[in-house]
Design a protein around this motif. Sequence first.
Motif, PDB file in Angstrom:
ATOM      1  N   VAL A  30       0.784  -1.292   0.120  1.00  0.00           N
ATOM      2  CA  VAL A  30       0.120  -0.168   0.194  1.00  0.00           C
ATOM      3  C   VAL A  30       0.753   1.095   0.090  1.00  0.00           C
ATOM      4  O   VAL A  30       0.509   2.100  -0.910  1.00  0.00           O
ATOM      5  CB  VAL A  30      -0.835  -0.074   1.283  1.00  0.00           C
ATOM      6  CG1 VAL A  30      -1.562   1.252   1.428  1.00  0.00           C
ATOM      7  CG2 VAL A  30      -1.895  -1.175   0.963  1.00  0.00           C
TER       8      VAL A  30
ATOM      9  N   GLY B  44       2.326   1.778  -3.515  1.00  0.00           N
ATOM     10  CA  GLY B  44       1.260   1.681  -4.338  1.00  0.00           C
ATOM     11  C   GLY B  44       0.688   3.194  -4.122  1.00  0.00           C
ATOM     12  O   GLY B  44       0.356   3.720  -5.407  1.00  0.00           O
ATOM     13  N   LEU B  45       0.611   3.916  -3.306  1.00  0.00           N
ATOM     14  CA  LEU B  45       0.315   5.279  -2.954  1.00  0.00           C
ATOM     15  C   LEU B  45       0.965   6.074  -3.531  1.00  0.00           C
ATOM     16  O   LEU B  45       0.611   7.278  -4.057  1.00  0.00           O
ATOM     17  CB  LEU B  45       0.025   5.776  -1.521  1.00  0.00           C
ATOM     18  CG  LEU B  45      -1.356   4.739  -1.111  1.00  0.00           C
ATOM     19  CD1 LEU B  45      -1.237   5.247   0.607  1.00  0.00           C
ATOM     20  CD2 LEU B  45      -2.549   5.254  -1.390  1.00  0.00           C
TER      21      LEU B  45
ATOM     22  N   THR C 238       0.498   6.265  -7.835  1.00  0.00           N
ATOM     23  CA  THR C 238      -0.935   6.544  -8.320  1.00  0.00           C
ATOM     24  C   THR C 238      -1.035   7.099  -9.644  1.00  0.00           C
ATOM     25  O   THR C 238      -2.014   6.647 -10.206  1.00  0.00           O
ATOM     26  CB  THR C 238      -1.603   7.865  -7.190  1.00  0.00           C
ATOM     27  OG1 THR C 238      -1.592   7.071  -5.803  1.00  0.00           O
ATOM     28  CG2 THR C 238      -3.047   7.893  -7.689  1.00  0.00           C
TER      29      THR C 238
ATOM     30  N   PRO D  32      -1.327   3.022 -11.580  1.00  0.00           N
ATOM     31  CA  PRO D  32      -2.457   3.062 -10.588  1.00  0.00           C
ATOM     32  C   PRO D  32      -3.040   1.644 -10.320  1.00  0.00           C
ATOM     33  O   PRO D  32      -3.704   1.384  -9.344  1.00  0.00           O
ATOM     34  CB  PRO D  32      -3.261   3.874 -11.326  1.00  0.00           C
ATOM     35  CG  PRO D  32      -3.088   3.755 -12.883  1.00  0.00           C
ATOM     36  CD  PRO D  32      -1.536   3.830 -12.972  1.00  0.00           C
ATOM     37  N   ASP D  33      -2.435   0.572 -11.124  1.00  0.00           N
ATOM     38  CA  ASP D  33      -2.846  -0.662 -10.708  1.00  0.00           C
ATOM     39  C   ASP D  33      -1.874  -1.447 -10.057  1.00  0.00           C
ATOM     40  O   ASP D  33      -2.026  -2.563  -9.974  1.00  0.00           O
ATOM     41  CB  ASP D  33      -3.485  -1.321 -12.124  1.00  0.00           C
ATOM     42  CG  ASP D  33      -2.174  -1.546 -12.995  1.00  0.00           C
ATOM     43  OD1 ASP D  33      -1.021  -0.963 -12.874  1.00  0.00           O
ATOM     44  OD2 ASP D  33      -2.378  -2.502 -13.894  1.00  0.00           O
TER      45      ASP D  33
ATOM     46  N   ASP E 279      -9.593   1.007  -7.237  1.00  0.00           N
ATOM     47  CA  ASP E 279     -10.052   2.103  -6.356  1.00  0.00           C
ATOM     48  C   ASP E 279      -9.146   2.218  -5.310  1.00  0.00           C
ATOM     49  O   ASP E 279      -9.084   1.261  -4.394  1.00  0.00           O
ATOM     50  CB  ASP E 279     -11.546   2.144  -6.044  1.00  0.00           C
ATOM     51  CG  ASP E 279     -11.875   3.141  -5.435  1.00  0.00           C
ATOM     52  OD1 ASP E 279     -11.226   3.908  -4.922  1.00  0.00           O
ATOM     53  OD2 ASP E 279     -13.172   3.373  -5.070  1.00  0.00           O
ATOM     54  N   HIS E 280      -8.397   3.260  -5.103  1.00  0.00           N
ATOM     55  CA  HIS E 280      -7.259   3.230  -3.930  1.00  0.00           C
ATOM     56  C   HIS E 280      -7.955   3.405  -2.590  1.00  0.00           C
ATOM     57  O   HIS E 280      -7.355   3.156  -1.482  1.00  0.00           O
ATOM     58  CB  HIS E 280      -6.273   4.337  -4.235  1.00  0.00           C
ATOM     59  CG  HIS E 280      -5.345   3.925  -5.273  1.00  0.00           C
ATOM     60  ND1 HIS E 280      -4.347   4.699  -5.661  1.00  0.00           N
ATOM     61  CD2 HIS E 280      -5.504   2.979  -6.367  1.00  0.00           C
ATOM     62  CE1 HIS E 280      -3.669   4.132  -6.648  1.00  0.00           C
ATOM     63  NE2 HIS E 280      -4.146   3.221  -7.232  1.00  0.00           N
ATOM     64  N   ASN E 281      -9.106   3.858  -2.592  1.00  0.00           N
ATOM     65  CA  ASN E 281      -9.902   3.977  -1.385  1.00  0.00           C
ATOM     66  C   ASN E 281     -10.048   2.630  -0.786  1.00  0.00           C
ATOM     67  O   ASN E 281     -10.468   2.399   0.503  1.00  0.00           O
ATOM     68  CB  ASN E 281     -11.339   4.653  -1.704  1.00  0.00           C
ATOM     69  CG  ASN E 281     -11.309   5.941  -2.080  1.00  0.00           C
ATOM     70  OD1 ASN E 281     -10.318   6.870  -1.454  1.00  0.00           O
ATOM     71  ND2 ASN E 281     -12.108   6.878  -3.010  1.00  0.00           N
TER      72      ASN E 281
ATOM     73  N   PHE F 279      -8.100   0.397  -0.387  1.00  0.00           N
ATOM     74  CA  PHE F 279      -6.721  -0.087   0.466  1.00  0.00           C
ATOM     75  C   PHE F 279      -7.025  -0.319   1.765  1.00  0.00           C
ATOM     76  O   PHE F 279      -6.357  -1.021   2.525  1.00  0.00           O
ATOM     77  CB  PHE F 279      -5.582   0.799   0.171  1.00  0.00           C
ATOM     78  CG  PHE F 279      -5.028   0.668  -1.536  1.00  0.00           C
ATOM     79  CD1 PHE F 279      -5.567  -0.109  -2.358  1.00  0.00           C
ATOM     80  CD2 PHE F 279      -4.220   1.495  -1.879  1.00  0.00           C
ATOM     81  CE1 PHE F 279      -5.095  -0.156  -3.668  1.00  0.00           C
ATOM     82  CE2 PHE F 279      -3.693   1.593  -2.985  1.00  0.00           C
ATOM     83  CZ  PHE F 279      -3.989   0.710  -4.092  1.00  0.00           C
TER      84      PHE F 279
END
Length: 545
Positions: free
Chosen positions: A487, A490-491, A494, A498-499, A534-536, A538
């Motif tokens: 995470v 990944g953040l 972005t 993004p994937d 959708d990163h939300n 995470f």
Amino acid sequence: MKKILVFILIMFTVCSCSDLLDIDSDAYLKADDNSLVSPNDSVYSLLGILSEFQDLSDEVVIFGELQADLVDVSANASQYLKEINSHSITPDNPLIDVSQYYAVINNCNYVITHMDTVVGNQALLTDYAAAVKIRAWTYLQLVKTFSTVRYYEEPVLSVSDARNMSKYPLLSKEEVLNKLIPQLKSVLHAQEPIRSFNDFPMSKMIPQAESLLAECYLWLNQYEQAATYYKQMMEKGTAGHMLTHEIKYEGSEGWSITNAWMAMFFPPDAKNSSDEIITGMYYHPKLGRSFGANALFSSIKSSYKAIAHWYAQEINNPNASAEFKLYGDYWRGRLSWSRYITTDYEGAASIVPRILKFQNDTTSGGRMILERASIYHLRYAEAVNRMGKPTLALASLNYGVKDAIVKDPKYVNPSEIAESSFVVDFRSAKYTNNRGLRNRAGLKPVEFPKEQTLATLQDSILFVEDAILNEAALELAFEGNRWGDLVRIGLRRTSGQPDFVAKTVSEKFMPNPQARIPFTPSADATMIYNKLLDHNNFFIPFPEK
């Protein structure tokens, strides 16, 4: 006896899901009558905190590993574990109950608020500092798991306080981290507790302030500060925390190990274990707690992606037997998971990939590793890489940071160490025998591509960051770090990738006809990929019921 009962009452007047804290009566403790001013107060308070702290071992594995790509559910896993594994968590899933976290936090708040750190020439300061560090560690676990976190610093002592939600605001990850940093800095000067419990030092049970600060800064993308504190941890102590345990792969006669990597997972009184593992949750029958993760390991298993990753490594020994070349990163993999084989590895095999990494510690009742030397070196490399020093980071991964390596332009670009700063200074003799992660595991070093495919500095940084993440998967598997690592990286990606998290995690569920070990996916890879785009997603919504 009165003091003991006070702490028992505090231990049980702790929070649950409904109103953050669910207390069965309107009884409360009068804080003015319960100042902590004596060594006995300090002993009881710290033991109470550690007792609650131990109950979080399941959460470390469930949220730190099962959400990621190295751990999968086994056939007898509960519905709730399967939900976490497939990122399909329902609001009534009991595993997202935050009460145990807040049990620890509330006990720490009581000690921090009421312990007298002046009396007796600051005799109680060490235990006060321990409470600050354990509280910070606990909040760190919450911000890595939940989208927002209820934050408070005063102990909850009454029903009316527990139900007054305005006292416990929902804060973002960044807000919580920025509150923890000054608290941790305030106890950097404090010594570790010198007491022992069952002849085992309490200092090994307390997270380190420097390490916690470094992690806070890493999550805030403040890389120089993160690298500074991780380097301080690498150097802490007389000999520092260097990577000296070496695995030797021998020829057809067999194998031998010198200062073996696997020895750190043996009982904690063994020297190699004590030198490498800095902090853990330690269990003993006299502490009244058992190592819950051992029971959890009957419901989860090593993912086949993780196993394939160990197999894919190349040994840096041309004289090694074909057997070892076939197994790849054999010893780290062998220690981490067990397999039952009905035929050879190249044929059809019946394999139960049980997680055994924590079961070699047979004398203490079990141990959940929280901090060890490898984490400091891996995250130091992650931080300096993002500072724009990819060759230094890769050298750290392959060979270890020491003056002879860092000042050799064959390994490190001189421009990356041109400034004379603490972060790049490795003249200390503590680094002399540092081997690096891959070198001590006997594996071939990771090298930059010969072709000019890394056109920019950013390309090199991403290449090295992938290498660090891959090495962390091999070295730290099942220890609770993987989801946070994915995470956090990944953040950062972005915009460009993004994937990144979606692809990495969904691979765990993709059948591969070419794989040496066939398996049946436990969840739908496409569904999980789409969800994690959708990163939300995470982070889990903070449970309010």
